[in-house]
Design an enzyme around this catalytic site. Structure first.
Site, PDB file in Angstrom:
ATOM      1  N   LYS A  12       9.184  -1.004 -14.747  1.00  0.00           N
ATOM      2  CA  LYS A  12       9.939   0.152 -14.232  1.00  0.00           C
ATOM      3  C   LYS A  12       9.905   0.011 -12.716  1.00  0.00           C
ATOM      4  O   LYS A  12       8.938   0.383 -12.061  1.00  0.00           O
ATOM      5  CB  LYS A  12       9.254   1.443 -14.680  1.00  0.00           C
ATOM      6  CG  LYS A  12      10.203   2.609 -14.880  1.00  0.00           C
ATOM      7  CD  LYS A  12      10.996   3.000 -13.644  1.00  0.00           C
ATOM      8  CE  LYS A  12      10.204   3.922 -12.738  1.00  0.00           C
ATOM      9  NZ  LYS A  12      10.881   4.137 -11.433  1.00  0.00           N
ATOM     10  N   GLU A  33      -3.297   0.227  -8.304  1.00  0.00           N
ATOM     11  CA  GLU A  33      -3.369  -0.076  -6.875  1.00  0.00           C
ATOM     12  C   GLU A  33      -2.697   1.087  -6.167  1.00  0.00           C
ATOM     13  O   GLU A  33      -1.478   1.256  -6.257  1.00  0.00           O
ATOM     14  CB  GLU A  33      -2.686  -1.415  -6.587  1.00  0.00           C
ATOM     15  CG  GLU A  33      -3.508  -2.558  -7.172  1.00  0.00           C
ATOM     16  CD  GLU A  33      -2.849  -3.914  -7.145  1.00  0.00           C
ATOM     17  OE1 GLU A  33      -1.704  -4.025  -6.688  1.00  0.00           O
ATOM     18  OE2 GLU A  33      -3.493  -4.871  -7.592  1.00  0.00           O
ATOM     19  N   CYS A  55       0.602  -0.866   2.018  1.00  0.00           N
ATOM     20  CA  CYS A  55      -0.557  -0.085   1.562  1.00  0.00           C
ATOM     21  C   CYS A  55      -1.808  -0.441   2.341  1.00  0.00           C
ATOM     22  O   CYS A  55      -2.692   0.390   2.518  1.00  0.00           O
ATOM     23  CB  CYS A  55      -0.775  -0.317   0.078  1.00  0.00           C
ATOM     24  SG  CYS A  55      -0.919  -2.062  -0.329  1.00  0.00           S
ATOM     25  N   GLU A  83      -2.375   9.920   3.931  1.00  0.00           N
ATOM     26  CA  GLU A  83      -1.554   8.714   4.060  1.00  0.00           C
ATOM     27  C   GLU A  83      -0.136   9.124   4.463  1.00  0.00           C
ATOM     28  O   GLU A  83       0.505   9.924   3.786  1.00  0.00           O
ATOM     29  CB  GLU A  83      -1.506   7.965   2.731  1.00  0.00           C
ATOM     30  CG  GLU A  83      -0.726   6.659   2.830  1.00  0.00           C
ATOM     31  CD  GLU A  83      -0.573   5.954   1.483  1.00  0.00           C
ATOM     32  OE1 GLU A  83      -0.183   6.602   0.494  1.00  0.00           O
ATOM     33  OE2 GLU A  83      -0.838   4.748   1.435  1.00  0.00           O
TER      34      GLU A  83
HETATM   35  P1  NAD Z   1       5.194   6.448  -6.050  1.00  0.00           P
HETATM   36  O1  NAD Z   1       3.872   6.742  -6.656  1.00  0.00           O
HETATM   37  O2  NAD Z   1       6.022   7.584  -5.582  1.00  0.00           O
HETATM   38  O3  NAD Z   1       6.132   5.670  -7.081  1.00  0.00           O
HETATM   39  C1  NAD Z   1       5.727   4.438  -7.652  1.00  0.00           C
HETATM   40  C2  NAD Z   1       6.418   4.262  -8.985  1.00  0.00           C
HETATM   41  O4  NAD Z   1       5.935   5.234  -9.903  1.00  0.00           O
HETATM   42  C3  NAD Z   1       7.931   4.428  -8.939  1.00  0.00           C
HETATM   43  O5  NAD Z   1       8.497   3.435  -9.761  1.00  0.00           O
HETATM   44  C4  NAD Z   1       8.134   5.816  -9.513  1.00  0.00           C
HETATM   45  O6  NAD Z   1       9.390   5.995 -10.112  1.00  0.00           O
HETATM   46  C5  NAD Z   1       7.029   5.870 -10.547  1.00  0.00           C
HETATM   47  N1  NAD Z   1       6.592   7.220 -10.935  1.00  0.00           N
HETATM   48  C6  NAD Z   1       6.557   8.325 -10.161  1.00  0.00           C
HETATM   49  N2  NAD Z   1       6.046   9.364 -10.864  1.00  0.00           N
HETATM   50  C7  NAD Z   1       5.752   8.897 -12.110  1.00  0.00           C
HETATM   51  C8  NAD Z   1       5.207   9.486 -13.287  1.00  0.00           C
HETATM   52  N3  NAD Z   1       4.840  10.763 -13.334  1.00  0.00           N
HETATM   53  N4  NAD Z   1       5.044   8.703 -14.381  1.00  0.00           N
HETATM   54  C9  NAD Z   1       5.377   7.397 -14.349  1.00  0.00           C
HETATM   55  N5  NAD Z   1       5.914   6.791 -13.265  1.00  0.00           N
HETATM   56  C10 NAD Z   1       6.097   7.532 -12.154  1.00  0.00           C
HETATM   57  O7  NAD Z   1       4.906   5.403  -4.888  1.00  0.00           O
HETATM   58  P2  NAD Z   1       5.957   4.821  -3.837  1.00  0.00           P
HETATM   59  O8  NAD Z   1       6.335   5.927  -2.920  1.00  0.00           O
HETATM   60  O9  NAD Z   1       6.987   4.060  -4.561  1.00  0.00           O
HETATM   61  O10 NAD Z   1       5.056   3.762  -3.038  1.00  0.00           O
HETATM   62  C11 NAD Z   1       4.285   4.081  -1.931  1.00  0.00           C
HETATM   63  C12 NAD Z   1       2.834   4.288  -2.339  1.00  0.00           C
HETATM   64  O11 NAD Z   1       2.355   3.131  -2.992  1.00  0.00           O
HETATM   65  C13 NAD Z   1       1.892   4.521  -1.179  1.00  0.00           C
HETATM   66  O12 NAD Z   1       0.971   5.517  -1.534  1.00  0.00           O
HETATM   67  C14 NAD Z   1       1.170   3.192  -1.038  1.00  0.00           C
HETATM   68  O13 NAD Z   1      -0.097   3.246  -0.446  1.00  0.00           O
HETATM   69  C15 NAD Z   1       1.087   2.752  -2.455  1.00  0.00           C
HETATM   70  N6  NAD Z   1       0.910   1.306  -2.546  1.00  0.00           N
HETATM   71  C16 NAD Z   1      -0.322   0.803  -2.884  1.00  0.00           C
HETATM   72  C17 NAD Z   1      -0.514  -0.560  -2.947  1.00  0.00           C
HETATM   73  C18 NAD Z   1      -1.863  -1.148  -3.294  1.00  0.00           C
HETATM   74  O14 NAD Z   1      -1.925  -2.337  -3.544  1.00  0.00           O
HETATM   75  N7  NAD Z   1      -2.922  -0.369  -3.328  1.00  0.00           N
HETATM   76  C19 NAD Z   1       0.552  -1.427  -2.679  1.00  0.00           C
HETATM   77  C20 NAD Z   1       1.793  -0.888  -2.333  1.00  0.00           C
HETATM   78  C21 NAD Z   1       1.959   0.487  -2.279  1.00  0.00           C
END
Ligand code: NAD
Length: 484
Positions: free
Chosen positions: A176, A252, A286, A388
């Site tokens: 997804k 992550e 991240c 963040e």
């Molecule tokens: P997000 O959590 O908003 O979305 C990530 C994914 O989850 C998307 O595909 C979204 O559609 C899906 N999603 C959202 N709500 C959901 C639910 N209730 N059930 C299932 N799926 C759902 O994150 P983002 O804004 O896309 O990315 C930024 C975030 O990701 C930041 O917090 C960043 O720190 C983190 N990040 C972490 C790492 C790591 O390796 N630790 C790497 C990259 C990004």
């Protein structure tokens, strides 16, 4: 107009509900994306289950790894298509996507194919009470249908970081992608068709999180394990979904990473390293630094040097030569980041540089552009220092002792990454032992050997991926005890 369809059971599948994919650099419409509903998610899960029972489930490791090498080669062959798709979706500079996102996206298939080919399992011989012998050995088996839920900041790279090992271990996946960046996951479907990947091994369902494909997928009882990269609060929602059926998760998540700069550091390297960690990918990494702690004797000089760096960054569209900084991912994300910029001012921060939106010419005025920003003078309790932001910004504060620096770095619910800048090796090692993170860099940042464990401590994640560590999540170990 491009159409991004779901990829299910080896075919591209349209739906009646579509949403827009817009370019963050100028707001232009890139594609209409077909949103998956319950029927498409059911079909993807059923296709993945069939694949596991079919030729994919019976395939030798040698053939499986050959196929994964072919996937990597095909991504390389279509490098320009992947590059254009990633640049349009994210707005990141061409140089960055060409050096990191796409090559690493391809490499992830080869690396994990090679890991899986070469990792042994354990074996123990034991004496039994009746004077006999038993031999224990372990078999690795795939966990089954794996849901891969992805963010938008490094779309292809972070997705293949999970799909590579999952497939190398013999699982079937349903990806997804983020609703912001659906392009490269879709393109990978074409690659899978081209190399002859069996139908159902790699599936893509498009959509949003709650009430859409993300939630439908993670709640689906036919999904055996969920691997997710994204915000900590989303991780909490997915963990609740995964509790039904006690399905394993690998997470992550977010961070609020600290850089610690000692007065014995190589000054120029520290400034360059911290600038990269704060501003690369427009601060949407991240592992990026949003809190900088500088030892007091160096504080003023460091603030001025980082300011000069920030002000020298060239903001511009991805295709423009020499550009350092692209836009944020979306207008919505920019509103969030600007909210923190505003809050910093209200709380009395000294805005060292930035704090607003740059003027951009022509069509670019519709883009999600933002200025790199540095603050000083905020208390540690400020939301700007604690939460963040995920933008090109950092707060710089002074410290005096090693103990104080470690305490400041640790005073957060997060524990993803840190970087320590010092020429005193003993001090660097002490800091690495004291700071509660999954990744600690000394005199560097984002330097990754893909054989090493990657993941976050505390609220920044669950589990480790990378090298053999990925196998712990993507396989089940079965112990076989043979008495003779
Ligand atoms: P997000 O959590 O908003 O979305 C990530 C994914 O989850 C998307 O595909 C979204 O559609 C899906 N999603 C959202 N709500 C959901 C639910 N209730 N059930 C299932 N799926 C759902 O994150 P983002 O804004 O896309 O990315 C930024 C975030 O990701 C930041 O917090 C960043 O720190 C983190 N990040 C972490 C790492 C790591 O390796 N630790 C790497 C990259 C990004």
């Amino acid at each position: 107009m491009q159409e991004f369809r779901n990829f299910i059971d080896g075919e591209f599948v349209a739906t009646s509900r579509t949403f827009e994919d817009r370019a963050p650099a100028d707001g232009r419409l890139i594609a209409r994306v077909h949103e998956a509903g319950a029927a498409e998610v059911d079909a993807a899960v059923a296709a993945a289950q069939r694949a596991l029972k079919g030729p994919w489930g019976r395939m030798t490791v040698a053939r499986r790894t050959e196929l994964l090498h072919a996937v990597a080669d095909e991504i390389d062959r279509r490098f320009d298509d992947f590059l254009a798709a990633e640049i349009a979706d994210t707005g990141k500079p061409r140089s960055l996507a060409a050096h990191i996102d796409i090559p690493r996206g391809a490499a992830n298939f080869k690396i994990f194919a090679d890991v899986v080919k070469n990792v042994p399992t354990e074996s123990f011989e034991m004496a039994t009470p009746d004077g006999g012998v038993a031999i224990n050995y372990a078999l690795r088996r795939p966990v089954g249908v794996v849901a891969v839920v992805c963010p938008w900041n490094l779309p292809l790279l972070l997705m293949t970081w999970k799909v590579g090992p999952a497939l190398a271990c013999g699982n079937a996946v349903i990806v997804k992608p983020s609703e912001e960046t659906p392009a490269t996951a879709t393109l990978l479907g074409e690659v899978m068709q081209k190399v002859g990947m069996p139908a159902g091994v790699y599936n893509v369902v498009h959509g949003f999180g709650p009430g859409s494909a993300g939630e439908l997928l993670t709640r689906h009882p036919g999904v055996n394990a969920i691997t997710f990269t994204g915000e900590t609060s989303t991780g909490e929602a997915i963990m609740r979904a995964a509790s039904s059926g006690v399905r394993p998760v690998s997470f992550e998540l977010g961070g609020k990473n600290a850089a610690i700069v000692f007065d014995d550091c190589d000054f120029d390297k520290a400034v360059a390293g911290v600038a990269r960690s704060a501003f690369e990918n427009c601060g949407q990494v991240c592992l990026g630094t949003e809190r900088v702690y500088v030892q007091r004797p160096l504080f003023e000089r460091f603030v001025q040097a980082l300011k000069a760096r920030a002000e020298s960054l060239r903001i511009g569209p991805p295709e423009q030569e020499g550009v350092d900084l692209g836009p944020l991912i979306s207008q919505e994300h920019r509103r969030k980041v600007l909210g923190y910029y505003e809050q910093a001012r209200e709380e009395g921060a000294t805005v060292v540089t930035g704090g607003g939106v740059p003027g951009m010419p022509g069509a670019l005025a519709e883009g999600a552009w933002i200025q790199p920003t540095i603050w000083t003078g905020l208390p540690e309790s400020s939301a700007v220092v604690r939460e963040e932001i995920f933008g090109p910004c950092c707060h710089i504060a002074p410290f005096d002792t090693e103990e104080e620096a470690a305490a400041l770095a640790n005073a957060t619910p997060y524990g993803l990454a840190t970087s320590v800048w010092t020429d005193n090796l003993g001090r660097g090692l002490r800091m690495a032992a004291a700071i509660e993170v999954g990744l600690c860099w000394i005199n560097s940042w984002f330097l990754r050997d893909l054989r090493t464990p990657f993941g976050g401590a505390k609220a920044s994640g669950i589990g480790r991926e990378g090298g053999v560590h990925s196998l712990e999540f993507y396989t089940e170990l079965r112990n076989v005890c043979v008495k003779h």
